[in-house]
Scaffold this active site. Structure first.
Site, PDB file in Angstrom:
ATOM      1  N   ARG A  76     -20.652  18.339  -4.265  1.00 31.46           N
ATOM      2  CA  ARG A  76     -19.714  17.214  -4.407  1.00 31.46           C
ATOM      3  C   ARG A  76     -19.189  16.686  -3.073  1.00 31.46           C
ATOM      4  NH1 ARG A  76     -15.410  21.039  -7.086  1.00 31.46           N
ATOM      5  NH2 ARG A  76     -14.569  21.897  -5.198  1.00 31.46           N
ATOM      6  N   PRO A  79     -23.148  13.529   0.970  1.00 32.96           N
ATOM      7  CA  PRO A  79     -23.524  12.140   0.705  1.00 32.96           C
ATOM      8  C   PRO A  79     -24.516  12.050  -0.458  1.00 32.96           C
ATOM      9  CG  PRO A  79     -24.555  12.930   2.727  1.00 32.96           C
ATOM     10  CD  PRO A  79     -23.595  13.999   2.281  1.00 32.96           C
ATOM     11  N   VAL A  93     -43.747  41.500   3.101  1.00 34.29           N
ATOM     12  CA  VAL A  93     -43.927  42.714   3.908  1.00 34.29           C
ATOM     13  C   VAL A  93     -45.189  43.399   3.383  1.00 34.29           C
ATOM     14  CG1 VAL A  93     -42.917  44.995   4.380  1.00 34.29           C
ATOM     15  CG2 VAL A  93     -41.445  42.952   4.367  1.00 34.29           C
ATOM     16  N   LEU A 131     -40.909  34.115  -5.638  1.00 32.10           N
ATOM     17  CA  LEU A 131     -42.127  34.291  -6.443  1.00 32.10           C
ATOM     18  C   LEU A 131     -41.816  34.556  -7.901  1.00 32.10           C
ATOM     19  CD1 LEU A 131     -44.465  36.781  -4.571  1.00 32.10           C
ATOM     20  CD2 LEU A 131     -44.981  34.438  -5.237  1.00 32.10           C
ATOM     21  N   TYR A 139     -33.225  37.651  -2.736  1.00 34.13           N
ATOM     22  CA  TYR A 139     -32.572  36.584  -1.962  1.00 34.13           C
ATOM     23  C   TYR A 139     -31.091  36.450  -2.315  1.00 34.13           C
ATOM     24  CZ  TYR A 139     -37.155  35.127  -0.302  1.00 34.13           C
ATOM     25  OH  TYR A 139     -38.375  35.098   0.314  1.00 34.13           O
TER      26      TYR A 139
HETATM   27  C1  LIG Z   1     -39.363  41.333  -1.291  1.00 34.17           C
HETATM   28  C2  LIG Z   1     -39.856  42.102  -0.053  1.00 34.17           C
HETATM   29  C3  LIG Z   1     -40.052  41.116   1.103  1.00 34.17           C
HETATM   30  C4  LIG Z   1     -38.825  43.173   0.332  1.00 34.17           C
HETATM   31  O1  LIG Z   1     -39.243  43.839   1.495  1.00 34.17           O
HETATM   32  P1  LIG Z   1     -38.827  45.352   1.827  1.00 34.17           P
HETATM   33  O2  LIG Z   1     -39.017  45.541   3.292  1.00 34.17           O
HETATM   34  O3  LIG Z   1     -39.545  46.304   0.934  1.00 34.17           O
HETATM   35  O4  LIG Z   1     -37.282  45.365   1.429  1.00 34.17           O
HETATM   36  P2  LIG Z   1     -36.060  45.995   2.266  1.00 34.17           P
HETATM   37  O5  LIG Z   1     -36.374  47.419   2.597  1.00 34.17           O
HETATM   38  O6  LIG Z   1     -35.723  45.131   3.412  1.00 34.17           O
HETATM   39  O7  LIG Z   1     -34.905  45.940   1.159  1.00 34.17           O
HETATM   40  C5  LIG Z   1     -33.637  45.401   1.426  1.00 34.17           C
HETATM   41  C6  LIG Z   1     -32.850  45.409   0.121  1.00 34.17           C
HETATM   42  O8  LIG Z   1     -33.508  44.554  -0.854  1.00 34.17           O
HETATM   43  C7  LIG Z   1     -33.844  45.326  -2.039  1.00 34.17           C
HETATM   44  N1  LIG Z   1     -35.164  44.860  -2.483  1.00 34.17           N
HETATM   45  C8  LIG Z   1     -36.339  45.088  -1.906  1.00 34.17           C
HETATM   46  N2  LIG Z   1     -37.335  44.510  -2.593  1.00 34.17           N
HETATM   47  C9  LIG Z   1     -36.741  43.884  -3.651  1.00 34.17           C
HETATM   48  C10 LIG Z   1     -37.246  43.129  -4.719  1.00 34.17           C
HETATM   49  N3  LIG Z   1     -38.556  42.848  -4.873  1.00 34.17           N
HETATM   50  N4  LIG Z   1     -36.350  42.665  -5.612  1.00 34.17           N
HETATM   51  C11 LIG Z   1     -35.026  42.915  -5.494  1.00 34.17           C
HETATM   52  N5  LIG Z   1     -34.490  43.643  -4.478  1.00 34.17           N
HETATM   53  C12 LIG Z   1     -35.347  44.116  -3.581  1.00 34.17           C
HETATM   54  C13 LIG Z   1     -33.878  46.772  -1.554  1.00 34.17           C
HETATM   55  O9  LIG Z   1     -33.636  47.669  -2.635  1.00 34.17           O
HETATM   56  C14 LIG Z   1     -32.758  46.795  -0.536  1.00 34.17           C
HETATM   57  O10 LIG Z   1     -31.516  46.832  -1.247  1.00 34.17           O
HETATM   58  P3  LIG Z   1     -30.216  47.683  -0.754  1.00 34.17           P
HETATM   59  O11 LIG Z   1     -29.589  46.852   0.357  1.00 34.17           O
HETATM   60  O12 LIG Z   1     -29.349  47.725  -1.962  1.00 34.17           O
HETATM   61  O13 LIG Z   1     -30.713  49.004  -0.265  1.00 34.17           O
HETATM   62  C15 LIG Z   1     -41.199  42.848  -0.350  1.00 34.17           C
HETATM   63  O14 LIG Z   1     -41.018  43.668  -1.497  1.00 34.17           O
HETATM   64  C16 LIG Z   1     -42.398  41.940  -0.576  1.00 34.17           C
HETATM   65  O15 LIG Z   1     -43.067  41.554   0.368  1.00 34.17           O
HETATM   66  N6  LIG Z   1     -42.699  41.616  -1.858  1.00 34.17           N
HETATM   67  C17 LIG Z   1     -43.858  40.804  -2.202  1.00 34.17           C
HETATM   68  C18 LIG Z   1     -43.659  39.351  -1.819  1.00 34.17           C
HETATM   69  C19 LIG Z   1     -42.337  38.785  -2.283  1.00 34.17           C
HETATM   70  O16 LIG Z   1     -41.874  39.020  -3.400  1.00 34.17           O
HETATM   71  N7  LIG Z   1     -41.704  38.003  -1.368  1.00 34.17           N
HETATM   72  C20 LIG Z   1     -40.404  37.398  -1.614  1.00 34.17           C
HETATM   73  C21 LIG Z   1     -40.499  36.106  -2.341  1.00 34.17           C
HETATM   74  S1  LIG Z   1     -41.691  34.942  -1.773  1.00 34.17           S
END
Ligand SMILES: CC(C)(COP(=O)(O)OP(=O)(O)OC[C@H]1O[C@@H](n2cnc3c(N)ncnc32)[C@H](O)[C@@H]1OP(=O)(O)O)[C@@H](O)C(=O)NCCC(=O)NCCS
Length: 173
Positions: A76, A79, A93, A131, A139
């Site tokens: 709100r 623009p 990752v 995804l 996120y």
């Molecule tokens: C999502 C992704 C990037 C997380 O990477 P990661 O290095 O394993 O995660 P991290 O170790 O940094 O985790 C950080 C926090 O996020 C949480 N987390 C990790 N993967 C998660 C997922 N898929 N969903 C929800 N939470 C998640 C962890 O439990 C951790 O939580 P905490 O702070 O309570 O301990 C990885 O699982 C991935 O590459 N997935 C496949 C692609 C994807 O889904 N990309 C994102 C959307 S395009």
């Protein structure tokens, strides 16, 4: 293990990256360099210093979003025309290195990069393509909100990033 983030160059071993998500792995292998060459997207690689093994990556591009896509509280005061954003199109990752906080490291790097960009260019928020519902949960942990259009399209206001960075910088009592 110390890790750093660098712009993608041809030296990195793109073929061996395996996140387990075929579309993301294929993008890195076959399209990421072309995106850069054509100025469509910029890719950033997580790696150990002096190593060409890709631990993770993310991609940024410019974007805009209609004001009505943002939740009322944010939309709100803006623009009527589309709101400038940066799109975090991909973040992954390698599945061999999950759970080491590399995903968080990459996301924080992208947040800081966009905050810096916003000093030179109008950027209201980072738009995030999730995804699936699990990725959207990831996120949301860092302050992203779903848009009104699609629960898998989220946005992270630059103001939220600036505040989280200044909170992190506060000395503890
Ligand atoms: C999502 C992704 C990037 C997380 O990477 P990661 O290095 O394993 O995660 P991290 O170790 O940094 O985790 C950080 C926090 O996020 C949480 N987390 C990790 N993967 C998660 C997922 N898929 N969903 C929800 N939470 C998640 C962890 O439990 C951790 O939580 P905490 O702070 O309570 O301990 C990885 O699982 C991935 O590459 N997935 C496949 C692609 C994807 O889904 N990309 C994102 C959307 S395009």
């Amino acid at each position: 293990m110390s890790v750093v983030v660098s712009p993608l160059t041809r030296e990195f071993e793109r073929k061996s990256f395996a996140s387990g998500v075929v579309t993301l792995d294929e993008f890195l292998r076959t399209h990421a360099m072309q995106y850069q060459d054509r100025r469509i997207g910029r890719n950033f690689i997580l790696h150990e210093p002096n190593s060409t093994t890709i631990l993770g990556f993310y991609t940024l591009a410019s974007a805009e979003v209609p004001r009505k896509s943002l939740v009322e509280k944010h939309g709100r005061r803006l623009p009527g025309h589309p709101v400038p954003c940066v799109r975090l199109c991909r973040l992954a990752v390698d599945s061999r290195f999950r759970g080491l906080r590399y995903g968080e490291f990459l996301l924080r790097d992208a947040m800081l990069r966009c905050l810096r960009l916003s000093a030179e260019l109008g950027v209201h928020a980072i738009l995030v393509d999730a995804l699936d519902a699990q990725a959207a949960d990831f996120y949301r942990k860092y302050g992203s909100l779903p848009t009104n259009d699609d629960p898998l399209l989220l946005y992270l206001p630059i103001d939220t990033i600036a505040k989280s960075m200044s909170d992190d910088a506060e000395p503890s009592a």
